[in-house]
Motif scaffolding. Sequence first.
Motif, PDB file in Angstrom:
ATOM      1  N   LEU A   7      -6.398  -7.059   3.657  1.00  0.00           N
ATOM      2  CA  LEU A   7      -6.323  -5.691   4.187  1.00  0.00           C
ATOM      3  C   LEU A   7      -7.063  -5.590   5.521  1.00  0.00           C
ATOM      4  CD1 LEU A   7      -5.247  -2.880   3.571  1.00  0.00           C
ATOM      5  CD2 LEU A   7      -7.377  -2.395   2.358  1.00  0.00           C
ATOM      6  N   GLY A  31      -4.174  10.295  -0.725  1.00  0.00           N
ATOM      7  CA  GLY A  31      -4.959   9.070  -0.931  1.00  0.00           C
ATOM      8  C   GLY A  31      -4.029   7.870  -0.815  1.00  0.00           C
ATOM      9  N   ILE A  32      -4.627   6.673  -0.810  1.00  0.00           N
ATOM     10  CA  ILE A  32      -3.822   5.470  -0.627  1.00  0.00           C
ATOM     11  C   ILE A  32      -4.091   4.506  -1.773  1.00  0.00           C
ATOM     12  CG2 ILE A  32      -3.572   3.434   0.865  1.00  0.00           C
ATOM     13  CD1 ILE A  32      -4.260   5.430   3.197  1.00  0.00           C
ATOM     14  N   ASP A  33      -3.021   4.040  -2.414  1.00  0.00           N
ATOM     15  CA  ASP A  33      -3.163   3.080  -3.513  1.00  0.00           C
ATOM     16  C   ASP A  33      -2.795   1.682  -3.050  1.00  0.00           C
ATOM     17  OD1 ASP A  33      -2.566   4.608  -6.736  1.00  0.00           O
ATOM     18  OD2 ASP A  33      -4.262   3.494  -5.925  1.00  0.00           O
ATOM     19  N   ILE A  34      -3.460   0.683  -3.643  1.00  0.00           N
ATOM     20  CA  ILE A  34      -3.161  -0.709  -3.298  1.00  0.00           C
ATOM     21  C   ILE A  34      -2.600  -1.393  -4.535  1.00  0.00           C
ATOM     22  CG2 ILE A  34      -4.179  -2.910  -2.539  1.00  0.00           C
ATOM     23  CD1 ILE A  34      -6.447  -1.251  -1.280  1.00  0.00           C
ATOM     24  N   CYS A  49      -7.936 -10.211  -1.458  1.00  0.00           N
ATOM     25  CA  CYS A  49      -7.073  -9.053  -1.214  1.00  0.00           C
ATOM     26  C   CYS A  49      -7.704  -8.131  -0.180  1.00  0.00           C
ATOM     27  CB  CYS A  49      -6.853  -8.338  -2.539  1.00  0.00           C
ATOM     28  SG  CYS A  49      -5.715  -6.979  -2.475  1.00  0.00           S
ATOM     29  N   ALA A  50      -9.010  -7.949  -0.277  1.00  0.00           N
ATOM     30  CA  ALA A  50      -9.714  -7.099   0.691  1.00  0.00           C
ATOM     31  C   ALA A  50      -9.687  -7.746   2.074  1.00  0.00           C
ATOM     32  CB  ALA A  50     -11.155  -6.879   0.234  1.00  0.00           C
ATOM     33  N   GLN A 100       0.261  -5.384 -10.909  1.00  0.00           N
ATOM     34  CA  GLN A 100      -0.715  -4.617 -11.668  1.00  0.00           C
ATOM     35  C   GLN A 100      -1.688  -3.893 -10.756  1.00  0.00           C
ATOM     36  OE1 GLN A 100      -2.441  -7.927 -13.655  1.00  0.00           O
ATOM     37  NE2 GLN A 100      -3.715  -8.444 -11.933  1.00  0.00           N
ATOM     38  N   ILE A 133       0.882  -1.181   0.000  1.00  0.00           N
ATOM     39  CA  ILE A 133       0.000   0.000   0.000  1.00  0.00           C
ATOM     40  C   ILE A 133       0.906   1.213   0.000  1.00  0.00           C
ATOM     41  CG2 ILE A 133      -2.220  -0.729   0.919  1.00  0.00           C
ATOM     42  CD1 ILE A 133      -1.231  -0.573   3.646  1.00  0.00           C
ATOM     43  N   ILE A 144      -5.171  -3.070  -8.987  1.00  0.00           N
ATOM     44  CA  ILE A 144      -6.097  -4.057  -8.442  1.00  0.00           C
ATOM     45  C   ILE A 144      -7.378  -4.205  -9.258  1.00  0.00           C
ATOM     46  CG2 ILE A 144      -5.462  -4.150  -6.013  1.00  0.00           C
ATOM     47  CD1 ILE A 144      -7.399  -1.935  -5.504  1.00  0.00           C
ATOM     48  N   ALA A 145      -7.668  -3.246 -10.150  1.00  0.00           N
ATOM     49  CA  ALA A 145      -8.898  -3.382 -10.952  1.00  0.00           C
ATOM     50  C   ALA A 145      -8.820  -4.584 -11.888  1.00  0.00           C
ATOM     51  CB  ALA A 145      -9.131  -2.115 -11.756  1.00  0.00           C
TER      52      ALA A 145
END
Lengths: 165, 165, 165, 165
Positions: free
Chosen positions: B73, B43-46, B69-70, B56, B31, B58-59
Motif C-alpha cells: 500500500l 471509509g476505505i476497506d482493504i 500488504c502494508a 478474506q 481497496i 485482512i485481520a
Amino acid sequence: SRANFEKTFNQVRENFKKIFNELFEGGSADIVLVDNENMLESGIDIIAQPPGKKLQHIALLSGGEKALCAIALLFAVFLVKPSPFCILDEIDAPLDDANLERFKNMLKKFTARSQFIMITHNKKTMEMADILYGITMEEFGVSNIVSVKLKKSEPAIDQGKPEEE
Amino acid sequence: SRANFEKTFNQVRENFKKIFNELFEGGSADIVLVDNENMLESGIDIIAQPPGKKLQHIALLSGGEKALCAIALLFAVFLVKPSPFCILDEIDAPLDDANLERFKNMLKKFTARSQFIMITHNKKTMEMADILYGITMEEFGVSNIVSVKLKKSEPAIDQGKPEEE
Amino acid sequence: MFFKRIELFGFKSFVNRVTIKFQPGITAVIGPNGCGKTNIVDAVKWVLGAQSAKQLRGSRMEDIIFNGTSDRKALGLAEVSLTFDNSQQMLPIDFQEVTVTRRLFRSGESEYFINKAACRLKDITEMFMDTGLGVDAYSLMEQNKIDFILNSKPEERRAIFEEAA
Amino acid sequence: MFFKRIELFGFKSFVNRVTIKFQPGITAVIGPNGCGKTNIVDAVKWVLGAQSAKQLRGSRMEDIIFNGTSDRKALGLAEVSLTFDNSQQMLPIDFQEVTVTRRLFRSGESEYFINKAACRLKDITEMFMDTGLGVDAYSLMEQNKIDFILNSKPEERRAIFEEAA
Ligand SMILES: Nc1ncnc2c1ncn2[C@@H]1O[C@H](COP(=O)(O)OP(=O)(O)OP(=O)(O)O)[C@@H](O)[C@H]1O
Ligand SMILES: Nc1ncnc2c1ncn2[C@@H]1O[C@H](COP(=O)(O)OP(=O)(O)OP(=O)(O)O)[C@@H](O)[C@H]1O
Ligand SMILES: [Mg+2]
Ligand SMILES: [Mg+2]
C-alpha cells in the motif's frame, strides 16, 4: 483476598527487580501501586531504568528495551506461579544480538519448571530448542508439519513423513 | 475536491493491485469504498488474497503477510505521489527471508524517485544500503554516531571520529 | 503437568488432521510467513475457552473453520484437542492423561469434551482455573503483543497479579 | 528535493551535538537496542510539526529534552535542524538549500526557524504542505506500526488517500 494479593504482589516485585537487573546487566526497575490506600482496586505502574540512564516512564523505553522489560515481568510472575507451559510467539523479533543472548540464558533457567513453545524466525533462537518443528504450506493455504533436524549451520527440513499417529 | 480524490483513489487502487501481486508473487488485492455513494466521506476497506488462499478480511492475515500488504500500500501511494524521503523503522522485523528478498527487490525500484532511511537489525537489509551509520552509546545514555564500512561478512564499526562538521 | 500434544482438524489453515507432539524443555516452531504458526496459538486459546472471535483474529466464530483454498472446499467443522500429562494430578481430575477437545460446526453448534466425555465450556475453564493457564494468561505471549503488558493502563495490569495470586 | 542532513542537540538521548549526513538512495541506521535510532525518527517528526508529546512517546513536551544520565546533568534546551536540498524548488521558498529548525526550552517556550530566520510553526507546516511530508504522513513508517494502516478503521484510512490527492 487482600492478604493473598499483597503477598503475591510483593513476591513478583522482588523477582522483577532481580530479573530486570540480570537481563539488562545493571540498572533497576520497580512495580508500584498507583493508589497505596486501596490495594484491591489500585492500578499498577511499572518503572524501569536501564543501566546508566535516568529513571523514567516505560513509554520512553525503546522497542527492544520494552520487550526485554516485559520478559522480565513474565519471568517474575513465573517464579511465583509457574504455569505448566508457555507459548512465546516471535518474542525475539525486536531484540538485538546481545539482548537475545541474555534472554536465551535466562530462559534456560526456567526450562526445569515449565515447558516452552517458541515461534521464531531467528536462527540463533532455533539453536536452543530441544526439538524443532517446521510448519509448511507445500499446498497453498494448507498447513502441514514436518520434523526438522537442526544441523549447526542450517535447519534442514526433513521432508520425511510428519509424525504419524 | 471530489474529482481529485476519485482520480487519486483509482490510481492508488491500480498500483496496489499490481504491487501486491508482485510482492506476493501471485494472489490479488483490492481497496474498496465502504460507501460508494458518498466518495468524500466513505471509509476505505482493504481486501487481500495471498496466492492460493481464499479472499478474506485482512485481520486474518499473518504478521508477515500484513507487513508485506502494508508495504504494498505504501509503495502504491508512493507511485502516485512520491514523497522526497521515507523513513522505515524496523519494517523488516516480521518478514521471513523470502519476503525480505522480495521487499528488497521492490525497494530498489523506488530509490531513483525517493530517498530511504532504514533502521534495521537485519544484516541482509544492511547489505543494500548505499551508506551505513551506527548509533552507539559508549557512554551510558548518550547517543553518538559513527560511520560504518560494511565488509561483506560483518559490519565493522569504524571507531574513527564521527563526521565532524 | 506437561503439554503432550495438540491435534488440529479443520481449524483455520489446518484442513488435514495434524498432530504436534511436544517435549518438556523447549520446542521451537519455524516456517515461512503465513504458513500457520500463529494459528496453532489461536487453537490453544480456543480450547482453553476463548469466547470471542476477535481473540482469534476473526470477526465471526466461523472464521476459525477452514474456509477453503483454490483447490479445496471449505469444511463444516473445526476440532482441536489438547492432551496433557496429569501424573502429578495438577488438574483436579482423576486421570493420568487428560485430553480436552473443542468442536465447532458451521451451524454454530459447539461441543466440548474431557477425555471423550461431553462436558460444558464451564467445566473446562474451571478445570484450568488454578494452573496459570487460560486465554488471557501471562503464559501466552502473542505475536506483536509483547508491549501489551507494558502499554496497557495501570488498572489492566492488575489482572496478571490477580491471576498469579 | 532530498534530505541532506539532520543536526540534533539536547534532543532525547542526543546530548552532544550530532550531525548525520544523508545521501540520495538508501541510508541504513543500525545499533543496539536503546541506543537512539528511533529517537532520530522522533526528531524528524518534531521538526515537521508534531504537536503532542504522545506522538513522540512522551507524556509532556519536556520529555524530549535530554533529562540526564548517571554522569550528566539534564539540559535546558532541545534543538533539531533538518536541511534539504531545494535546487528543484519543491519547497515554495527561494533558496537552494533550506534548513528548518525547532527549539524547545524547559520553560516551555518554543522557537522555529527557516534558514535561521525566526518563523511560526504554521509557516513550517505550510511549507511542507504539498510534498507528502508531514507528521502523520505515509512516508514515516514507525517502529511496530506497520500494522497501523491495516488495523485502523476504514474512516481513518482515508487520510492517506487525501494526503496523496
Ligand atoms: N478459516 C481459515 N481457513 C483457511 N485459512 C485460514 C483461515 N483463517 C486463517 N487462515 C490462514 O492462515 C494464515 C495465517 O496464518 P498464521 O497467522 O498462523 O501465519 P504465521 O505462520 O504465524 O506467519 P507469520 O510468520 O507471518 O507470523 C493466513 O494466510 C490465512 O489465510
Ligand atoms: N529526554 C530524554 N533524555 C535522555 N534519554 C532519553 C530521553 N528520552 C528518551 N531517552 C532514551 O532513549 C532511549 C530510547 O531510544 P530509542 O527508542 O531511539 O532506541 P532504539 O535505538 O530505537 O532501540 P530499539 O532497537 O530497541 O528500537 C531510551 O532508553 C531512553 O532512555
Ligand atoms: Mg505469526
Ligand atoms: Mg527503535
